[in-house]
Design an enzyme around this catalytic site. Structure first.
Site, short mmCIF file in Angstrom:
data_model
loop_
_atom_site.label_atom_id
_atom_site.label_comp_id
_atom_site.label_asym_id
_atom_site.label_seq_id
_atom_site.Cartn_x
_atom_site.Cartn_y
_atom_site.Cartn_z
N GLU A 45 0.87 -1.22 -0.11
CA GLU A 45 0.01 -0.11 -0.13
C GLU A 45 0.74 1.29 0.06
O GLU A 45 2.02 1.19 0.11
CB GLU A 45 -0.97 0.03 1.40
CG GLU A 45 -2.22 -0.43 0.87
CD GLU A 45 -3.27 0.29 0.50
OE1 GLU A 45 -2.56 1.53 0.33
OE2 GLU A 45 -4.36 0.02 0.18
N ARG A 137 -7.27 2.34 13.57
CA ARG A 137 -5.94 2.28 13.17
C ARG A 137 -5.89 3.43 12.29
O ARG A 137 -6.86 3.93 11.53
CB ARG A 137 -5.45 1.01 12.77
CG ARG A 137 -5.95 0.49 11.53
CD ARG A 137 -4.89 -0.61 10.66
NE ARG A 137 -5.51 -1.10 9.68
CZ ARG A 137 -5.44 -0.79 8.44
NH1 ARG A 137 -4.85 0.20 8.28
NH2 ARG A 137 -5.69 -1.62 7.44
N ASN A 139 -4.54 4.94 8.48
CA ASN A 139 -4.76 4.31 7.23
C ASN A 139 -3.63 5.25 6.12
O ASN A 139 -3.02 5.82 6.47
CB ASN A 139 -6.06 3.88 6.58
CG ASN A 139 -6.17 3.00 5.62
OD1 ASN A 139 -5.50 2.06 5.55
ND2 ASN A 139 -6.93 3.27 4.84
N GLU A 157 -10.03 -3.90 11.05
CA GLU A 157 -10.99 -4.86 10.23
C GLU A 157 -10.30 -6.37 10.70
O GLU A 157 -9.47 -6.54 11.32
CB GLU A 157 -10.54 -4.72 9.02
CG GLU A 157 -9.21 -4.87 8.62
CD GLU A 157 -8.69 -4.12 7.17
OE1 GLU A 157 -9.77 -4.01 6.31
OE2 GLU A 157 -7.64 -4.01 6.81
N ASN A 194 -9.18 6.81 2.89
CA ASN A 194 -8.33 6.40 1.72
C ASN A 194 -7.82 7.74 0.78
O ASN A 194 -7.38 8.54 1.38
CB ASN A 194 -8.92 5.24 0.63
CG ASN A 194 -8.32 4.00 1.53
OD1 ASN A 194 -7.32 3.75 1.76
ND2 ASN A 194 -9.44 2.84 1.55
N ASP A 246 -9.87 2.93 -3.72
CA ASP A 246 -8.86 3.01 -2.72
C ASP A 246 -8.00 4.10 -2.90
O ASP A 246 -8.26 5.43 -2.66
CB ASP A 246 -8.15 1.64 -2.73
CG ASP A 246 -7.62 1.14 -1.47
OD1 ASP A 246 -7.19 1.95 -0.71
OD2 ASP A 246 -7.19 0.00 -1.38
C1 BGC Z 1 -7.14 0.18 3.21
C2 BGC Z 1 -6.57 -1.15 3.90
C3 BGC Z 1 -7.23 -2.10 4.14
C4 BGC Z 1 -7.67 -2.99 2.88
C5 BGC Z 1 -8.23 -3.99 2.90
C6 BGC Z 1 -7.50 -0.76 1.91
O1 BGC Z 1 -8.50 0.00 1.34
O2 BGC Z 1 -6.42 1.21 2.92
O3 BGC Z 1 -6.09 -0.48 5.09
O4 BGC Z 1 -6.52 -3.06 4.89
O5 BGC Z 1 -8.22 -1.81 2.31
O6 BGC Z 1 -9.77 -3.88 3.45
CA CA Z 2 -5.70 2.31 1.04
#
Ligand code: BGC
Ligand code: CA
Length: 345
Positions: A45, A137, A139, A157, A194, A246
């Site tokens: 990521e 958390r 991101n 998650e 995101n 995303d």
């Molecule tokens: C998030 C991640 C997440 C993943 C799966 C992504 O969009 O940024 O942190 O774990 O999706 O859900």
């Molecule tokens: Ca992401």
């Protein structure tokens, strides 16, 4: 004072289209190529191109690594962070051996020049972003032109698998973190904070809260770091596409490149007309994020997720979790910024 934009030259050839244009339709002379440039990892990521060192940083969230690709050699070095999921990493103004990352609920300062692997990298907690009682958390995040770090959060998650989206709604926020490490909630509540991008004029901010399927735009006041006048500039549900938006980046023409998680493509959207301009296929499931890099900022680096796949799924998509380099798109990106931080040395 604003940072001086990195000067670059880039071909301006761009296929313009009102209707979706798929890369396979592109004439041979401009054939887009997609190349796997790393091994396959877990939930890769947050690609961030460091134009000062010509390296690509990215994270492997649940394996708790910050990774760095040197495209000149193809070598990836990795630093393990013993502090919970590593959600995003950014460079720090004035230094190339310190990085700031989101890890768990915290903002951390990592001491790493990226030259060698680190089994247990040195870091310190700069500040906590979310209260210790929250089931959340950090991101995705990005630094704006003025050097502020924008960091989003989401509910924890269960298994980090895209498509399940089983995390609790509306527990996250988008925070603005200034040079004295003060954080302010700027957008709240959100579910999975995101993609973030600012236009070149720095007066518009684009933002994705993934489960909304939408890309929002805000008027951006760059002096204050505030936003207003939210409107929706793209909605995946209004196309016949599946998957969830995303990570995101913007190109020199002001169009948005969006990773479609749960699917194997990146889409190009014109936020002014709301048109879907292009779709770039990536040979791996679950595309997570995108960033332009390379000396001319004309290579689109794309991260994907190989996290928590069954053996059968892994067989079908052996390269999931790798980073891919997309070339010959005929457009270049906007340089990224480093976090201006008074206490990051
Ligand atoms: C998030 C991640 C997440 C993943 C799966 C992504 O969009 O940024 O942190 O774990 O999706 O859900
Ligand atoms: Ca992401």
């Amino acid at each position: 004072m604003k940072s001086v934009p990195y000067i670059f030259v880039c071909s301006v050839f761009l296929l313009s289209a009102k209707t979706p244009l798929f890369v396979s339709n592109i004439p041979q002379a401009h054939r887009v190529t997609v190349e796997k440039v790393t091994d396959s990892y877990g939930l890769s990521e947050g690609p961030q191109w460091d134009h000062r060192t010509q390296k690509l940083f990215f994270v492997d969230i649940y394996n708790q690594y910050i990774r760095r690709l040197d495209p000149a050699t193809g070598v990836v070095t990795s630093a393990y962070v013993d502090h919970g999921p590593v959600s995003v990493v950014v460079t720090v103004s004035g230094t190339t051996d310190k990085l700031v990352a989101g890890s768990g609920k915290d903002l951390i300062l990592v001491s790493w020049d990226g030259e060698q692997n680190e089994k247990n990298v040195t870091f310190k907690v700069l500040t906590s972003i979310e209260p210790s009682s929250s089931d959340t958390r950090t991101n995705d995040g990005k630094v704006d032109l003025s050097g502020r770090f924008w960091l989003g959060t989401m509910a924890n998650e269960l298994n980090g698998r895209t498509g399940d989206w089983g995390n609790a709604p509306k527990l996250g926020s988008l925070y603005r973190i200034n040079e004295t490490l003060q954080s302010e909630k700027e957008i709240t509540p959100v579910t999975i904070s995101n993609g973030l991008a600012w236009n070149i004029k720095d007066d518009t901010f684009y933002y994705i809260d993934s489960p909304t399927y939408q890309v929002a735009a805000y008027d951006y006041n760059s002096n204050e770091g505030t936003m207003s006048n939210k409107r929706i500039v793209f909605d995946l549900r209004k196309t016949n596409m599946t998957g969830i938006p995303d990570g995101m980046t913007i190109d020199k023409s002001g169009n948005l490149w969006i990773a479609v998680n749960g699917e194997s493509h990146v889409i190009l959207v014109n936020p002014k007309t709301q048109d879907l301009l292009k779709m770039v296929e990536i040979p791996a499931v679950s595309v997570t994020s995108v960033a332009f890099g390379g000396p001319l900022l004309d290579i689109l680096y794309v991260t994907t997720s190989g996290y928590n796949l069954t053996a059968e799924e892994r067989k079908k998509t052996p390269d999931a979790g790798s980073v891919f380099a997309v070339k010959n798109l005929g457009i270049c990106g906007v340089p990224g910024n480093s976090f201006k931080c008074n206490s990051c040395d």
